[in-house]
Design a protein around this motif. Structure first.
Motif, PDB file in Angstrom:
ATOM      1  N   MET A  88      -8.528   2.650   3.645  1.00 31.28           N
ATOM      2  CA  MET A  88      -9.596   3.260   4.234  1.00 31.28           C
ATOM      3  C   MET A  88      -8.705   4.438   4.094  1.00 31.28           C
ATOM      4  SD  MET A  88     -12.568   3.650   3.405  1.00 31.28           S
ATOM      5  CE  MET A  88     -13.080   4.712   4.871  1.00 31.28           C
ATOM      6  N   GLY A  89      -6.980   4.459   4.425  1.00 29.25           N
ATOM      7  CA  GLY A  89      -6.048   5.329   5.266  1.00 29.25           C
ATOM      8  C   GLY A  89      -5.903   5.911   4.338  1.00 29.25           C
ATOM      9  N   ALA A  90      -5.697   4.784   2.774  1.00 27.17           N
ATOM     10  CA  ALA A  90      -5.075   5.734   1.258  1.00 27.17           C
ATOM     11  C   ALA A  90      -5.930   6.179   0.497  1.00 27.17           C
ATOM     12  CB  ALA A  90      -4.179   4.290   0.699  1.00 27.17           C
ATOM     13  N   ARG A 116      -8.038  -6.088   7.476  1.00 28.98           N
ATOM     14  CA  ARG A 116      -6.483  -5.487   7.051  1.00 28.98           C
ATOM     15  C   ARG A 116      -6.558  -4.579   5.903  1.00 28.98           C
ATOM     16  NH1 ARG A 116      -0.786  -8.159   7.559  1.00 28.98           N
ATOM     17  NH2 ARG A 116      -1.495  -9.306   8.842  1.00 28.98           N
ATOM     18  N   ILE A 117      -6.891  -5.391   4.402  1.00 30.22           N
ATOM     19  CA  ILE A 117      -7.240  -4.487   3.304  1.00 30.22           C
ATOM     20  C   ILE A 117      -7.966  -3.150   3.633  1.00 30.22           C
ATOM     21  CG2 ILE A 117      -7.522  -5.152   0.867  1.00 30.22           C
ATOM     22  CD1 ILE A 117      -7.051  -7.662   1.572  1.00 30.22           C
ATOM     23  N   PHE A 125       0.588  -1.486  -0.093  1.00 29.24           N
ATOM     24  CA  PHE A 125       0.166   0.247   0.320  1.00 29.24           C
ATOM     25  C   PHE A 125       0.881   1.282   0.061  1.00 29.24           C
ATOM     26  CE2 PHE A 125      -3.737  -2.563   0.477  1.00 29.24           C
ATOM     27  CZ  PHE A 125      -4.781  -1.831   0.550  1.00 29.24           C
ATOM     28  N   ASP A 126       2.171   1.071   1.078  1.00 28.35           N
ATOM     29  CA  ASP A 126       2.555   2.878   0.958  1.00 28.35           C
ATOM     30  C   ASP A 126       3.245   2.993  -0.886  1.00 28.35           C
ATOM     31  OD1 ASP A 126       3.347   2.207   2.988  1.00 28.35           O
ATOM     32  OD2 ASP A 126       5.024   0.980   3.971  1.00 28.35           O
ATOM     33  N   ALA A 127       3.184   2.335  -1.652  1.00 32.28           N
ATOM     34  CA  ALA A 127       3.759   2.226  -3.277  1.00 32.28           C
ATOM     35  C   ALA A 127       2.651   2.313  -3.933  1.00 32.28           C
ATOM     36  CB  ALA A 127       4.734   0.868  -3.770  1.00 32.28           C
ATOM     37  N   LEU A 128       1.473   2.692  -3.148  1.00 37.44           N
ATOM     38  CA  LEU A 128       0.470   2.314  -4.854  1.00 37.44           C
ATOM     39  C   LEU A 128       0.047   4.305  -4.671  1.00 37.44           C
ATOM     40  CD1 LEU A 128      -2.557  -0.192  -3.718  1.00 37.44           C
ATOM     41  CD2 LEU A 128      -0.618   0.126  -5.249  1.00 37.44           C
ATOM     42  N   ARG A 129      -0.255   4.106  -5.706  1.00 36.48           N
ATOM     43  CA  ARG A 129      -0.292   5.673  -6.244  1.00 36.48           C
ATOM     44  C   ARG A 129      -1.901   5.629  -7.672  1.00 36.48           C
ATOM     45  NH1 ARG A 129       2.605   6.078  -3.171  1.00 36.48           N
ATOM     46  NH2 ARG A 129       4.732   7.615  -3.182  1.00 36.48           N
ATOM     47  N   ALA A 130      -2.880   4.937  -6.746  1.00 33.56           N
ATOM     48  CA  ALA A 130      -4.319   5.117  -7.348  1.00 33.56           C
ATOM     49  C   ALA A 130      -5.117   5.588  -6.461  1.00 33.56           C
ATOM     50  CB  ALA A 130      -4.137   3.969  -7.675  1.00 33.56           C
ATOM     51  N   GLU A 131      -6.103   6.004  -7.528  1.00 33.84           N
ATOM     52  CA  GLU A 131      -7.647   6.671  -6.695  1.00 33.84           C
ATOM     53  C   GLU A 131      -8.412   5.168  -6.743  1.00 33.84           C
ATOM     54  OE1 GLU A 131      -6.940   9.812  -9.863  1.00 33.84           O
ATOM     55  OE2 GLU A 131      -7.927   8.388 -10.358  1.00 33.84           O
ATOM     56  N   ALA A 132      -8.550   4.078  -6.648  1.00 40.40           N
ATOM     57  CA  ALA A 132      -9.241   2.741  -6.670  1.00 40.40           C
ATOM     58  C   ALA A 132      -8.245   1.674  -6.893  1.00 40.40           C
ATOM     59  CB  ALA A 132     -10.906   2.799  -8.164  1.00 40.40           C
ATOM     60  N   ASP A 135     -24.807 -10.671  -7.433  1.00 43.05           N
ATOM     61  CA  ASP A 135     -25.374  -9.366  -6.740  1.00 43.05           C
ATOM     62  C   ASP A 135     -24.118  -8.613  -6.835  1.00 43.05           C
ATOM     63  OD1 ASP A 135     -27.342 -11.186  -5.591  1.00 43.05           O
ATOM     64  OD2 ASP A 135     -26.106 -11.674  -4.501  1.00 43.05           O
ATOM     65  N   LEU A 136     -24.789  -7.085  -7.164  1.00 44.42           N
ATOM     66  CA  LEU A 136     -24.388  -5.830  -6.299  1.00 44.42           C
ATOM     67  C   LEU A 136     -24.358  -5.423  -5.118  1.00 44.42           C
ATOM     68  CD1 LEU A 136     -22.973  -3.146  -8.308  1.00 44.42           C
ATOM     69  CD2 LEU A 136     -24.744  -2.212  -8.296  1.00 44.42           C
ATOM     70  N   VAL A 137     -23.431  -5.208  -4.854  1.00 44.33           N
ATOM     71  CA  VAL A 137     -23.640  -4.893  -3.171  1.00 44.33           C
ATOM     72  C   VAL A 137     -23.370  -2.982  -2.947  1.00 44.33           C
ATOM     73  CG1 VAL A 137     -23.569  -5.005  -0.893  1.00 44.33           C
ATOM     74  CG2 VAL A 137     -24.037  -6.967  -2.608  1.00 44.33           C
ATOM     75  N   ILE A 138     -23.623  -2.309  -2.016  1.00 43.35           N
ATOM     76  CA  ILE A 138     -22.697  -0.993  -1.952  1.00 43.35           C
ATOM     77  C   ILE A 138     -22.716  -0.136  -0.338  1.00 43.35           C
ATOM     78  CG2 ILE A 138     -22.469   1.104  -2.538  1.00 43.35           C
ATOM     79  CD1 ILE A 138     -24.001   1.375  -5.485  1.00 43.35           C
ATOM     80  N   ASN A 139     -21.813   0.028  -0.663  1.00 43.46           N
ATOM     81  CA  ASN A 139     -21.551   0.601   1.183  1.00 43.46           C
ATOM     82  C   ASN A 139     -21.700   1.514   1.142  1.00 43.46           C
ATOM     83  OD1 ASN A 139     -20.686   0.967   3.707  1.00 43.46           O
ATOM     84  ND2 ASN A 139     -19.984  -1.007   4.433  1.00 43.46           N
ATOM     85  N   LEU A 140     -22.806   2.844   1.733  1.00 39.04           N
ATOM     86  CA  LEU A 140     -22.680   3.963   1.679  1.00 39.04           C
ATOM     87  C   LEU A 140     -22.448   4.596   2.823  1.00 39.04           C
ATOM     88  CD1 LEU A 140     -25.861   5.101   0.471  1.00 39.04           C
ATOM     89  CD2 LEU A 140     -24.370   5.657  -0.511  1.00 39.04           C
ATOM     90  N   THR A 141     -21.795   3.661   4.297  1.00 37.10           N
ATOM     91  CA  THR A 141     -20.585   3.655   5.713  1.00 37.10           C
ATOM     92  C   THR A 141     -20.036   4.253   4.709  1.00 37.10           C
ATOM     93  OG1 THR A 141     -22.858   3.155   6.944  1.00 37.10           O
ATOM     94  CG2 THR A 141     -20.481   3.888   7.425  1.00 37.10           C
ATOM     95  N   THR A 142     -18.952   2.894   3.950  1.00 31.22           N
ATOM     96  CA  THR A 142     -17.613   3.155   3.452  1.00 31.22           C
ATOM     97  C   THR A 142     -17.786   4.541   1.943  1.00 31.22           C
ATOM     98  OG1 THR A 142     -17.320   1.299   3.440  1.00 31.22           O
ATOM     99  CG2 THR A 142     -15.676   2.095   1.673  1.00 31.22           C
ATOM    100  N   ALA A 143     -18.528   4.955   1.222  1.00 34.73           N
ATOM    101  CA  ALA A 143     -18.732   5.755   0.140  1.00 34.73           C
ATOM    102  C   ALA A 143     -18.774   7.475   0.776  1.00 34.73           C
ATOM    103  CB  ALA A 143     -19.843   5.745  -0.219  1.00 34.73           C
ATOM    104  N   LYS A 144     -19.690   7.392   2.080  1.00 35.59           N
ATOM    105  CA  LYS A 144     -19.388   8.623   2.818  1.00 35.59           C
ATOM    106  C   LYS A 144     -17.862   9.014   3.438  1.00 35.59           C
ATOM    107  CE  LYS A 144     -24.708   8.605   4.044  1.00 35.59           C
ATOM    108  NZ  LYS A 144     -25.499   8.504   4.453  1.00 35.59           N
ATOM    109  N   ALA A 145     -17.673   8.341   4.141  1.00 37.26           N
ATOM    110  CA  ALA A 145     -15.958   8.113   4.597  1.00 37.26           C
ATOM    111  C   ALA A 145     -14.863   8.541   3.298  1.00 37.26           C
ATOM    112  CB  ALA A 145     -15.532   6.663   5.303  1.00 37.26           C
ATOM    113  N   LEU A 146     -15.541   8.524   1.767  1.00 42.37           N
ATOM    114  CA  LEU A 146     -13.925   8.276   1.594  1.00 42.37           C
ATOM    115  C   LEU A 146     -14.663   9.762   0.358  1.00 42.37           C
ATOM    116  CD1 LEU A 146     -14.160   4.820  -0.306  1.00 42.37           C
ATOM    117  CD2 LEU A 146     -11.882   6.328   0.956  1.00 42.37           C
ATOM    118  N   ARG A 147     -15.703  10.370   0.723  1.00 46.09           N
ATOM    119  CA  ARG A 147     -16.438  11.468   0.062  1.00 46.09           C
ATOM    120  C   ARG A 147     -16.690  11.004  -1.179  1.00 46.09           C
ATOM    121  NH1 ARG A 147     -12.106  16.144   3.166  1.00 46.09           N
ATOM    122  NH2 ARG A 147     -12.695  15.323   5.726  1.00 46.09           N
TER     123      ARG A 147
END
Length: 327
Positions: free
Chosen positions: A241-243, A235-236, A213-220, A299-311
Motif C-alpha cells: 500500500m505504501g508503494a 507486513r507485505i 520493496f525499496d527497489a521495486l519499480r512496478a505498478e502491480a 474463488d475470485l475475491v476483490i477488496n474494494l476498500t483496498t481498491a479505493k485506497a489505491l484509487r
C-alpha cells in the motif's frame, strides 16, 4: 486373631495388592489415534483452515480429545523448524502427519517412510518428488494438489482488468521453496505472453521483505504464496500500500487482510477434503492407494476498500464475476 488367621489375612491382602496394578492398567484409557499437525505458518494465519479441518473431522466422527488427539506444532514460516517438528512427530509415534506446502512435506518424508503423510496443499507434488504420480502416489504420502502454475496466466489477466494500462509487474516469491520458484517461472512466461515487463522480487526470510520493496519499480505485485508469505502477509500488505502496488494472491485469506484481489482454490474446502483423506487413513487405508486430489472450487475475491485506497476503479464487469467482494 490366631497366627494362622493372621497369615491367611496377610496372603489375601498381598494377593489383592498384587492385582492393583493390573486393575489400574485396565482402567487407563486407550491411546487415542494421534494426528501430527505440522503448521508451517502461525496459528492466527492458519486459523480458518484449521477450523475447517477440525470441523470436517468432527463430522466424520473424529472429535478432538475424545476420539482423536491432535498435536499442533507451528514453524512460523521458518524453514529450519520443519525438520525439528517432523523428527518430534516421529518420536511421538503419531498415526498420521498433516502438512501444508512442499517444504514441510519434504521434511516429513525425510523423517519417516512409515508414518502416513497427508498434504493439504502442494503446487506440483510429482515434480517436487512427493509422490510418484497423482493417480498412484506410492510410498507413504498423498494429499491435494492446487495446480498453482496453471492459474498464473488467469491471475495476470484479472490483474490487467483491475489495473488499466498495467505495464510493469513485480513477482514476489520465497526462492528457498521449490514450489514458488516454479510458479515464479510460470508467471514470468505468462507476463511475456501478455506484453508485460516483469521483474522478480526474491526473498528467503522475513528480513528480506522490506528492503525488497525499496527497489521495486512496478505498478502491480504478483505474490507467489507459501508459509513464509502468509506468516508475513500483514507486513507485505502495508508495504504494498505504501508503494501504491495493486496485489494479487492465490486465496481470499490474503484479500480479507488487505490484499487487492485473489483467484485460486478455495482453501477451507481443501482442508475439509484433507480431513476426508485423514479419515480414510485412520480407518486403515494406505496413502499409496489414495490418489492425489485436485481442487474443485475456485474463488475470485476483490477488496474494494483496498481498491479505493489505491484509487482504482474496478470495472463493474469484473465485480460481477467475483465470488466475493469485500467492502
Amino acid at each position: 486373631m490366631t497366627a494362622k488367621m493372621k497369615r491367611r489375612a496377610f496372603i489375601t491382602l498381598l494377593g489383592g495388592a498384587a492385582a492393583w496394578p493390573l486393575a489400574a492398567r485396565a482402567q487407563q484409557p486407550a491411546r487415542l489415534p494421534t494426528i501430527g499437525f505440522l503448521g508451517s505458518s502461525t496459528p492466527s494465519a492458519m486459523s480458518q483452515w484449521v477450523a475447517a479441518f477440525v470441523q470436517r473431522l468432527r463430522e466424520l466422527g473424529w472429535i478432538e480429545a475424545r476420539t482423536v488427539a491432535i498435536e499442533y506444532r507451528w514453524a512460523e514460516g521458518r524453514n529450519e523448524h520443519y525438520n525439528e517438528i517432523a523428527a518430534e512427530f516421529v518420536r511421538l509415534k503419531v498415526d498420521v502427519i498433516v502438512a501444508y506446502s512442499t517444504l514441510p512435506v519434504i521434511a516429513a518424508k525425510q523423517a519417516t517412510s512409515v508414518i502416513p503423510i497427508v498434504f493439504a496443499v502442494a503446487g506440483d507434488p510429482v515434480n517436487a518428488g512427493l509422490v510418484a504420480s497423482l493417480a498412484r502416489p506410492g510410498g507413504n504420502v498423498t494429499g491435494l494438489s492446487v495446480q498453482q502454475y496453471d492459474l498464473a496466466g488467469k491471475r495476470l489477466e484479472l490483474l490487467r482488468e483491475a489495473v488499466p494500462g498495467l505495464r510493469r509487474l513485480a513477482i514476489m516469491a520465497n526462492v528457498s521453496n521449490p514450489g514458488p520458484v516454479l510458479e515464479m517461472g510460470e508467471v514470468e512466461a505468462a507476463a511475456r505472453a501478455l506484453g508485460l515487463e516483469a521483474t522478480t522480487f526474491k526473498i528467503r526470510r522475513a528480513e528480506d521483505i522490506a528492503p525488497g520493496f525499496d527497489a521495486l519499480r512496478a505498478e502491480a505485485l504478483y505474490v507467489c504464496t507459501d508459509p513464509l508469505i502468509i506468516a508475513n502477509r500483514a507486513r507485505i500488505h502495508t508495504l504494498a500500500m505504501g508503494a501504491r502496488l495493486a496485489t494479487i494472491y492465490n486465496s481470499r485469506e490474503y484479500v480479507e487482510t488487505g490484499g487487492l484481489m485473489s483467484y485460486g482454490p478455495n482453501f477451507p474446502d481443501q482442508w475439509r477434503r484433507t480431513a476426508g483423506i485423514v479419515d480414510k487413513i485412520l480407518r486403515g487405508a494406505k496413502p499409496s492407494d489414495i490418489p492425489v486430489e485436485q481442487p474443485t472450487k475456485f474463488d475470485l475475491v476483490i477488496n474494494l476498500t483496498t481498491a479505493k485506497a489505491l484509487r482504482l476503479e474496478v470495472p463493474p464487469t469484473l465485480l460481477a464475476r467475483a465470488d466475493e467482494v469485500i467492502e
